[in-house]
Enzyme design. Sequence first.
Site, PDB file in Angstrom:
ATOM      1  N   CYS A 380       0.830  -1.197   0.000  1.00  0.00           N
ATOM      2  CA  CYS A 380       0.000   0.000   0.000  1.00  0.00           C
ATOM      3  C   CYS A 380       0.871   1.257   0.000  1.00  0.00           C
ATOM      4  O   CYS A 380       1.436   1.619  -1.028  1.00  0.00           O
ATOM      5  CB  CYS A 380      -0.986  -0.051   1.151  1.00  0.00           C
ATOM      6  SG  CYS A 380      -2.415   0.987   0.856  1.00  0.00           S
ATOM      7  N   HIS A 513      -3.673  -4.919   0.628  1.00  0.00           N
ATOM      8  CA  HIS A 513      -3.079  -5.499   1.845  1.00  0.00           C
ATOM      9  C   HIS A 513      -3.223  -7.017   1.823  1.00  0.00           C
ATOM     10  O   HIS A 513      -4.196  -7.549   2.374  1.00  0.00           O
ATOM     11  CB  HIS A 513      -3.778  -4.946   3.088  1.00  0.00           C
ATOM     12  CG  HIS A 513      -3.496  -3.502   3.352  1.00  0.00           C
ATOM     13  ND1 HIS A 513      -2.433  -3.090   4.123  1.00  0.00           N
ATOM     14  CD2 HIS A 513      -4.118  -2.377   2.930  1.00  0.00           C
ATOM     15  CE1 HIS A 513      -2.422  -1.759   4.179  1.00  0.00           C
ATOM     16  NE2 HIS A 513      -3.434  -1.308   3.454  1.00  0.00           N
ATOM     17  N   GLU A 515      -1.788  -9.114   3.555  1.00  0.00           N
ATOM     18  CA  GLU A 515      -1.673  -9.718   4.891  1.00  0.00           C
ATOM     19  C   GLU A 515      -3.030 -10.068   5.505  1.00  0.00           C
ATOM     20  O   GLU A 515      -3.127 -10.968   6.326  1.00  0.00           O
ATOM     21  CB  GLU A 515      -0.887  -8.797   5.843  1.00  0.00           C
ATOM     22  CG  GLU A 515      -1.548  -7.482   6.244  1.00  0.00           C
ATOM     23  CD  GLU A 515      -1.244  -6.332   5.286  1.00  0.00           C
ATOM     24  OE1 GLU A 515      -0.988  -6.606   4.094  1.00  0.00           O
ATOM     25  OE2 GLU A 515      -1.287  -5.163   5.734  1.00  0.00           O
TER      26      GLU A 515
HETATM   27  N1  GLN Z   1      -1.732   6.813   2.971  1.00  0.00           N
HETATM   28  C1  GLN Z   1      -1.916   6.060   1.768  1.00  0.00           C
HETATM   29  C2  GLN Z   1      -3.279   6.296   1.159  1.00  0.00           C
HETATM   30  O1  GLN Z   1      -4.182   6.703   1.832  1.00  0.00           O
HETATM   31  C3  GLN Z   1      -1.676   4.583   1.986  1.00  0.00           C
HETATM   32  C4  GLN Z   1      -2.614   3.934   2.942  1.00  0.00           C
HETATM   33  C5  GLN Z   1      -2.170   2.591   3.418  1.00  0.00           C
HETATM   34  O2  GLN Z   1      -1.002   2.260   3.337  1.00  0.00           O
HETATM   35  N2  GLN Z   1      -3.083   1.786   3.928  1.00  0.00           N
HETATM   36  O3  GLN Z   1      -3.473   6.031   0.000  1.00  0.00           O
END
Ligand code: GLN
Length: 539
Positions: A380, A513, A515
């Site tokens: 992410c 994600h 995970e």
């Molecule tokens: N801050 C980034 C966004 O909002 C990544 C968010 C995250 O890693 N879950 O896109």
Amino acid sequence: MARYIFVTGGVVSSLGKGLSSASLAYLLQSRGYKVRIRKLDPYLNVDPGTMSPFQHGEVFVTDDGAETDLDLGHYERFSGISAKKTDNITTGKIYNDVLKRERQGKYLGKTVQVIPHITNRIKEFIKNDVSKEDFVICEIGGTVGDIESLPFLEAIRQFSNEYGRTNTLFIHLTLVPYMKASDEIKTKPTQHSVKELRSIGIQPDIIICRSERTIPLNQRKKISLFCNVSIEDVIETVDVKTIYEAPISFNKEKLDERVLNYFKIKSKKKVNLKPWKRITNLVLNTNNKVNIGVIGKYVELKDAYKSLDEALTHGGIANNLKVNLIRIESDNLKPNQIKEKLKNVAGILIPGGFGKRGTEGKIAAISYARKNKIPFLGICFGMQMAVIEFARNKLKIKNATSSEFGNSKASVVGLMSEWIKDGKIMRGTDKNLGGTMRLGSYEARLKKDTKISQIYNSSKIKERHRHRYEVNINYKNHFEGKGMIFSGLSPDNKLPEIIELKDHPWFIGVQFHPEFKSRPLAPHPLFSSFIKAAKKNSI
Ligand code: GLN
């Protein structure tokens, strides 16, 4: 008709109610029953989405896009059942709902009160969205005696009366401490906790006693007598060496047997504990290990990256290895310290994150991984940072950044689109922070002959998201010309979901994600592959 099992906690928090509920779910499931697990949280936040990891640990995300308590992650990992939005409720959500109805005049002029309006709404939730389940396990957050949990406890008391005492079971988990000074196991805190519970009208049917050491028969008898449960229903849980041992230990203590006995039903199948025995053995006994550096903002905090830590361990299980996590705080990571701090790691992982603080350290670490051919997984925010690093150092866009850090002319990461799900525009223009992210499961199409398509062995995948910003698709050709491939895209080809480097043994960034979907009995392929590559790098 589903049978309900309510799990409450007493004496102190952090006794492992979530793990106990999840283990019980596995055992009942393994005996051939369909199970669902829910969490009722007493706090006033509508959901944990806006809470800092410092406050509440990780925010777990479900397939259907709910931001939930991290206990739902335990449930999924142990039971294999994917949680739903309807499986996590908070006091905030209940009040929000009741107040909305009140404003709409739905209470027909009545005085709106905790009993019956709040408790009714809690009971509706408990019954909601349950159909073919044989068991619904509901964990009540907090500890008996907390002011906040009272409406929930009152609601489950009423529920049991209405739904039938024989169809509901109360499990109470307490601490049975060992006093070194007198060399004794003490039952008094448990007695008091049960007394408190009974004063609200709930008589526990099973008491799970968390203890450092085995509870002698005499003390068990005492708990049985004072707490009004049969001696067989005083179940001890002595600290396990690894959480994977929990289902084995609860089965040994006959928790599942006592639950079936209470409902007067028989097991449909023999419990299968083999997979847990195998991984417990592996986790406790393997001498092979690999060092993985995790660079993030909340690394000091145990639960902030719970699912990630677990998924890495699962990746180790898939490769017969112990994964040794070297947590590196990104805030204090100066670019000139990178080499020294990362000298012992065989793989580098940058997890999800928010905000500018600590990003320069992360970007420098990514540069190091890219140039030195160290396996790298960016999740992410980690993928977004990898894209920024590549843009700055390979595409020579010196001011490349994300619009998350302010307005810029070179936002390679930004609020690119009003992306659409099920025909609805999901991202509104209001200022609310809660619920404005791209959340939940989305499909991605994988490009042929890429590392990612080999890893998944598929051309289509579904993974869970939680972010506001996206990599800017307009830079695609520019990146690909220099060797960073956009190897996974959203089905409409508008959102880059995965990037990888052509000339690197293992360098992958994912916008989702992974995970959240990894399980000890089914390690996620991305983590298995990442750990395998790191191991290769460490030889
Ligand atoms: N801050 C980034 C966004 O909002 C990544 C968010 C995250 O890693 N879950 O896109």
